[in-house]
Write an enzyme that holds these catalytic residues in place. Structure first.
Site, PDB file in Angstrom:
ATOM      1  N   GLU A 212      52.853  36.641 115.743  1.00 59.62           N
ATOM      2  CA  GLU A 212      52.412  37.565 114.920  1.00 59.62           C
ATOM      3  C   GLU A 212      52.224  37.138 113.395  1.00 59.62           C
ATOM      4  O   GLU A 212      52.832  35.918 113.103  1.00 59.62           O
ATOM      5  CB  GLU A 212      53.495  38.649 114.377  1.00 59.62           C
ATOM      6  CG  GLU A 212      53.231  39.588 113.577  1.00 59.62           C
ATOM      7  CD  GLU A 212      54.398  40.708 113.060  1.00 59.62           C
ATOM      8  OE1 GLU A 212      55.006  41.233 113.881  1.00 59.62           O
ATOM      9  OE2 GLU A 212      54.622  40.803 112.084  1.00 59.62           O
TER      10      GLU A 212
ATOM     11  N   GLU B  13      61.854  39.382 114.774  1.00 57.71           N
ATOM     12  CA  GLU B  13      62.217  38.607 113.497  1.00 57.71           C
ATOM     13  C   GLU B  13      63.901  38.832 113.329  1.00 57.71           C
ATOM     14  O   GLU B  13      64.623  39.338 112.206  1.00 57.71           O
ATOM     15  CB  GLU B  13      61.549  39.226 112.318  1.00 57.71           C
ATOM     16  CG  GLU B  13      60.081  38.855 112.426  1.00 57.71           C
ATOM     17  CD  GLU B  13      59.159  39.502 111.285  1.00 57.71           C
ATOM     18  OE1 GLU B  13      59.842  40.042 110.548  1.00 57.71           O
ATOM     19  OE2 GLU B  13      58.100  39.228 111.260  1.00 57.71           O
TER      20      GLU B  13
END
Length: 515
Positions: free
Chosen positions: A313, A195
């Protein structure tokens, strides 16, 4: 007369509460519209320590990889049942983890730190633990993705504290790889960072710099893993999709560098949202994320068609999910719909956050007993093949439908998700081309297999799921129960009850794309 009137009122009320509708489900079986990886189903394991807390709850317990009980029989059996299960080890804290291998002698214990990423300081993967993890992976036959620390060697920008600048230092990662090769550890893929895209979450990297870093990783993997047949794949960027950032990254990374373009999805909002249970039952809300899947797929096709799009994810609701929703039957409406939707948009893999840990875990965090979504994932893995078919119907939007070629044998497998709490759908499978039969048919030897998933006692927030009316519970030897289908005459309709999920395996449906 009054008694008769009362009876009529009751009957009318019952009729209004429960109804049945006929639906023709048209399956386009001549060509497939997308393909998935053979191991489409994936689950994640994270780094969170026990004191990871959200909304005055600390739902991770000992589920982080540094504390996880790798010798637990239920955990081992739950993974083995997939034969194999794809697992990704990564998450928010991976970019603060050093590996106690090679010249790295210090091994800091991760502690809370107010100015640290996600509120934690640096942590360490001890060599002994890496050995234990790989022994566990080998025992369970996992296809394993490992997320590498992408911030090693970088420093904060003076202008922007969230932005990290400088080249990635791969020294510690090289030590891990060399050690793993020397021990014969099997790594299916390496992923770089977590991220760090676009605006980032707690840290971010410029798209051009990230492309440079992951190109370096590709070169290292090619150099260290000489055997091309066992060489790990390279995945990235493992973050939230932003068209400008992703397109820039893919344009600068060039062909042949990444094997999977990974992005993350948390489309249900925060875990403490009081409307969460309604969102997972709202087809209009669930469809909003479809554009993201389409955009990612198109970006991959344009810039690096050899690579596939992956959901690296996805836990639905962020910050550990929502208790009494994410870990109950009702969450299957969101989860299985996500699997079906992403597959139609040509995604190769879908990694569920998490296998264990948080409120969105597929297994209970403390005792590892499967939550309902575990069984939905296992049925998908066993029944849904790689080739995705187009389906459509003119019934209620509360009936969500997906179809694939069957994983084993001829025919098709259809997934039917009924989000209505009052309507039963009587579904007929129709071949759109009418090449062989107007509707599904076939000889009595080719009985249709049906797997009806419903919540215990009709409570959609139950943590117990029924298969064809029987509770799915571990055997006395702590193994996953056998999941036997109901055999049905293929000329009959599929009765999809309110608040239920049904997998239908039809060998008698003639689909040229599946021959």
């Amino acid at each position: 007369m009054e008694i008769k009137a009362s009876i009529c009122c009751v009957l009318l009320l019952l009729h209004s509460l429960s109804s049945a509708k006929d639906v023709n489900l048209e399956v386009k079986g001549v060509t497939h519209i997308a393909t998935t990886d053979e191991n489409f189903i994936c689950a994640t394991i994270d780094w969170w320590p026990p004191n990871k807390c959200d909304y005055n709850q600390c739902p991770w317990g000992e589920a982080g990889i540094l504390n996880l009980d790798l010798f637990n029989d239920i955990l081992i059996n739950a993974i083995k049942a997939f034969s194999p299960l794809r697992i990704r080890l990564g998450g928010s804290l991976e970019d603060q983890i050093v590996y106690q291998i090679g010249e790295e002698e210090e091994c800091p214990v991760m502690k809370k730190k107010s100015d640290g990423l996600f509120g934690f300081g640096k942590g360490c993967l001890p060599r002994k633990r890496w050995d234990e993890v790989n022994e566990f992976l080998n025992k369970t036959g996992v296809k394993f993705t490992f997320g590498l620390n992408a911030l090693n060697g970088k420093e904060n920008s003076k202008e922007d504290k969230v932005k990290w600048v400088g080249d990635w230092d791969p020294t510690n990662a090289i030590s891990l790889m060399e050690y793993s090769i020397s021990k014969g550890y099997k790594i299916d893929s390496y992923e770089l960072g977590n991220e760090l895209c676009s605006g980032g979450v707690s840290a971010k990297i410029n798209s051009v710099q990230y492309a440079k870093d992951i190109t370096q990783l590709r070169s290292l993997v090619n150099m260290l893993y000489q055997n091309t047949s066992t060489r790990p794949k390279v995945l990235g960027p493992a973050g939230f999709y932003n068209k400008e950032w992703f397109d820039s990254f893919l344009e600068n990374v060039g062909h042949g560098v990444v094997d999977g373009v990974t992005h993350h999805i948390y489309n249900l909002g925060p875990g403490n949202d009081k409307d969460l249970i309604n969102k997972v039952q709202d087809p209009y809300y669930l469809s909003k994320v479809a554009q993201t899947f389409k955009d990612v797929s198109e970006s991959v096709k344009e810039f690096t068609p050899r690579a596939g799009a992956w959901v690296g994810e996805s836990g639905g609701a962020y910050n550990s999910g929502g208790n009494d929703v994410s870990n109950t039957f009702v969450n299957g409406f969101w989860y299985l719909d996500q699997l079906g939707m992403t597959a139609t948009f040509n995604h190769k893999v879908y990694c569920r956050q998490a296998l264990v840990g948080g409120n969105y875990a597929m297994l209970n965090t403390t005792n590892f007993i499967p939550n309902p979504d575990y069984y939905g994932a296992l049925l998908w893995h066993r029944l849904m093949g790689r080739n995705v078919l187009s389906v459509s119907h003119e019934g209620s939007p509360l009936l969500r439908t997906y179809a694939h070629c069957s994983k084993k044998g001829h025919g098709i497998t259809v997934l039917l998700i009924n989000m209505s709490n009052s309507t039963t759908f009587r579904v007929s499978l129709v071949n759109d081309m009418n090449l062989y039969l107007d509707k599904e048919g076939g000889s009595p030897n080719q009985m249709r297999e049906e797997y009806h998933l419903t919540p215990e006692d009709g409570n959609i927030q139950s943590q117990v799921v029924l298969l064809n009316g029987t509770p799915l519970k571990l055997t006395q030897s702590l193994e996953i129960p056998k999941m036997k289908p109901k055999l049905v005459d293929p000329s009959s309709t599929v009765k999809v009850k309110p608040d239920s999920i049904v997998f239908v395996n039809s060998r008698s449906f003639h689909a040229p794309a599946c021959s």
